[in-house]
Design a protein around this motif. Structure first.
Motif, PDB file in Angstrom:
ATOM      1  N   ASP A 295      13.778  37.928  78.001  1.00  0.00           N
ATOM      2  CA  ASP A 295      14.985  38.267  78.749  1.00  0.00           C
ATOM      3  C   ASP A 295      15.766  37.004  79.112  1.00  0.00           C
ATOM      4  O   ASP A 295      16.995  36.945  78.971  1.00  0.00           O
ATOM      5  N   LYS A 296      15.077  35.972  79.568  1.00  0.00           N
ATOM      6  CA  LYS A 296      15.746  34.707  79.892  1.00  0.00           C
ATOM      7  C   LYS A 296      16.349  34.063  78.644  1.00  0.00           C
ATOM      8  O   LYS A 296      17.435  33.490  78.684  1.00  0.00           O
ATOM      9  N   SER A 297      15.666  34.149  77.520  1.00  0.00           N
ATOM     10  CA  SER A 297      16.178  33.573  76.267  1.00  0.00           C
ATOM     11  C   SER A 297      17.453  34.278  75.819  1.00  0.00           C
ATOM     12  O   SER A 297      18.414  33.637  75.376  1.00  0.00           O
ATOM     13  N   ILE A 298      17.490  35.590  75.918  1.00  0.00           N
ATOM     14  CA  ILE A 298      18.681  36.356  75.540  1.00  0.00           C
ATOM     15  C   ILE A 298      19.845  35.998  76.449  1.00  0.00           C
ATOM     16  O   ILE A 298      20.972  35.772  75.995  1.00  0.00           O
ATOM     17  N   ARG A 299      19.578  35.922  77.763  1.00  0.00           N
ATOM     18  CA  ARG A 299      20.648  35.557  78.701  1.00  0.00           C
ATOM     19  C   ARG A 299      21.167  34.148  78.431  1.00  0.00           C
ATOM     20  O   ARG A 299      22.366  33.899  78.489  1.00  0.00           O
ATOM     21  N   LEU A 300      20.253  33.222  78.147  1.00  0.00           N
ATOM     22  CA  LEU A 300      20.659  31.842  77.839  1.00  0.00           C
ATOM     23  C   LEU A 300      21.512  31.796  76.572  1.00  0.00           C
ATOM     24  O   LEU A 300      22.538  31.107  76.512  1.00  0.00           O
ATOM     25  N   GLY A 301      21.119  32.531  75.553  1.00  0.00           N
ATOM     26  CA  GLY A 301      21.892  32.574  74.313  1.00  0.00           C
ATOM     27  C   GLY A 301      23.287  33.132  74.532  1.00  0.00           C
ATOM     28  O   GLY A 301      24.275  32.587  74.033  1.00  0.00           O
ATOM     29  N   LEU A 302      23.387  34.237  75.271  1.00  0.00           N
ATOM     30  CA  LEU A 302      24.699  34.815  75.567  1.00  0.00           C
ATOM     31  C   LEU A 302      25.551  33.861  76.395  1.00  0.00           C
ATOM     32  O   LEU A 302      26.757  33.728  76.180  1.00  0.00           O
ATOM     33  N   PHE A 303      24.932  33.163  77.367  1.00  0.00           N
ATOM     34  CA  PHE A 303      25.660  32.193  78.178  1.00  0.00           C
ATOM     35  C   PHE A 303      26.211  31.063  77.310  1.00  0.00           C
ATOM     36  O   PHE A 303      27.355  30.636  77.483  1.00  0.00           O
ATOM     37  N   LEU A 304      25.403  30.562  76.368  1.00  0.00           N
ATOM     38  CA  LEU A 304      25.863  29.478  75.480  1.00  0.00           C
ATOM     39  C   LEU A 304      27.012  29.937  74.586  1.00  0.00           C
ATOM     40  O   LEU A 304      27.966  29.191  74.355  1.00  0.00           O
ATOM     41  N   ILE A 305      26.953  31.141  74.077  1.00  0.00           N
ATOM     42  CA  ILE A 305      28.033  31.664  73.237  1.00  0.00           C
ATOM     43  C   ILE A 305      29.321  31.798  74.044  1.00  0.00           C
ATOM     44  O   ILE A 305      30.393  31.356  73.619  1.00  0.00           O
ATOM     45  N   VAL A 306      29.237  32.374  75.243  1.00  0.00           N
ATOM     46  CA  VAL A 306      30.418  32.554  76.089  1.00  0.00           C
ATOM     47  C   VAL A 306      30.991  31.202  76.507  1.00  0.00           C
ATOM     48  O   VAL A 306      32.204  30.982  76.458  1.00  0.00           O
ATOM     49  N   SER A 307      30.142  30.265  76.894  1.00  0.00           N
ATOM     50  CA  SER A 307      30.655  28.952  77.307  1.00  0.00           C
ATOM     51  C   SER A 307      31.273  28.195  76.125  1.00  0.00           C
ATOM     52  O   SER A 307      32.237  27.460  76.302  1.00  0.00           O
ATOM     53  N   GLY A 308      30.760  28.380  74.930  1.00  0.00           N
ATOM     54  CA  GLY A 308      31.368  27.758  73.751  1.00  0.00           C
ATOM     55  C   GLY A 308      32.753  28.310  73.467  1.00  0.00           C
ATOM     56  O   GLY A 308      33.685  27.559  73.159  1.00  0.00           O
ATOM     57  N   VAL A 309      32.922  29.620  73.578  1.00  0.00           N
ATOM     58  CA  VAL A 309      34.229  30.241  73.355  1.00  0.00           C
ATOM     59  C   VAL A 309      35.228  29.777  74.420  1.00  0.00           C
ATOM     60  O   VAL A 309      36.373  29.431  74.123  1.00  0.00           O
ATOM     61  N   VAL A 310      34.787  29.736  75.676  1.00  0.00           N
ATOM     62  CA  VAL A 310      35.662  29.265  76.763  1.00  0.00           C
ATOM     63  C   VAL A 310      36.039  27.799  76.543  1.00  0.00           C
ATOM     64  O   VAL A 310      37.188  27.406  76.745  1.00  0.00           O
ATOM     65  N   SER A 311      35.099  26.987  76.102  1.00  0.00           N
ATOM     66  CA  SER A 311      35.384  25.576  75.825  1.00  0.00           C
ATOM     67  C   SER A 311      36.411  25.421  74.716  1.00  0.00           C
ATOM     68  O   SER A 311      37.281  24.547  74.783  1.00  0.00           O
ATOM     69  N   LEU A 312      36.331  26.251  73.690  1.00  0.00           N
ATOM     70  CA  LEU A 312      37.316  26.183  72.608  1.00  0.00           C
ATOM     71  C   LEU A 312      38.712  26.531  73.114  1.00  0.00           C
ATOM     72  O   LEU A 312      39.699  25.901  72.727  1.00  0.00           O
ATOM     73  N   PHE A 313      38.824  27.540  73.968  1.00  0.00           N
ATOM     74  CA  PHE A 313      40.125  27.884  74.531  1.00  0.00           C
ATOM     75  C   PHE A 313      40.680  26.750  75.389  1.00  0.00           C
ATOM     76  O   PHE A 313      41.852  26.402  75.312  1.00  0.00           O
ATOM     77  N   ILE A 314      39.831  26.168  76.223  1.00  0.00           N
ATOM     78  CA  ILE A 314      40.276  25.062  77.067  1.00  0.00           C
ATOM     79  C   ILE A 314      40.698  23.884  76.205  1.00  0.00           C
ATOM     80  O   ILE A 314      41.741  23.261  76.445  1.00  0.00           O
ATOM     81  N   LEU A 315      39.921  23.557  75.194  1.00  0.00           N
ATOM     82  CA  LEU A 315      40.258  22.459  74.288  1.00  0.00           C
ATOM     83  C   LEU A 315      41.578  22.738  73.571  1.00  0.00           C
ATOM     84  O   LEU A 315      42.430  21.856  73.456  1.00  0.00           O
ATOM     85  N   GLY A 316      41.764  23.953  73.125  1.00  0.00           N
ATOM     86  CA  GLY A 316      42.986  24.306  72.404  1.00  0.00           C
ATOM     87  C   GLY A 316      44.227  24.243  73.268  1.00  0.00           C
ATOM     88  O   GLY A 316      45.260  23.737  72.846  1.00  0.00           O
TER      89      GLY A 316
END
Length: 124
Positions: free
Chosen positions: A15-36
């Motif tokens: 459960d913690k691994s799944i949450r961590l993976g989803l958090f990393l995906i969401v933070s990567g997408v948000v980082s791309l928007f901020i960078l753009g």
């Protein structure tokens, strides 16, 4: 025939691994928007040239001549000499005096010469 439904519960580590993976995906997408929006968009806008009005200050014909290779069709090729013509303009955007060139390639080839002044076709 009935379907057998199996309920599966995740362990705490899974459960913690799944949450961590989803958090990393969401933070990567948000980082791309901020960078753009914050870095890439202003950088691309700076690359676009702005139009400026230029006023001719002086025109001089120097005694030097330069070779110009031209083509005006499949059977029409040649080399001619053209005099060096210097046209100085005042750039309204930067309010500075500059030597006018036909294109960037001409500036690189010979920075002392402005636009060619002859009746032959000029390279583009």
């Amino acid at each position: 025939m009935g379907k057998i439904r199996v309920a599966y519960e995740y362990s705490e580590a899974e459960d913690k691994s799944i949450r961590l993976g989803l958090f990393l995906i969401v933070s990567g997408v948000v980082s791309l928007f901020i960078l753009g929006f914050c870095w890439l968009n202003p950088a691309l806008q700076d690359l676009q040239g702005t139009t400026a009005n230029c006023t001719v200050l002086s025109v001089q014909q120097i005694e030097e001549s330069f070779e110009c290779t031209f083509t005006c069709g499949s059977d029409c090729k040649g080399t001619s000499l053209y005099p060096c013509l210097q046209i100085y303009v005042n750039n309204s955007e930067s309010n500075s005096r500059a030597l006018l060139h036909q294109d960037e390639q001409q500036l690189i080839t010979n920075p002392k010469v402005g636009a060619p002044h002859n009746s032959s076709p000029t390279p583009r």
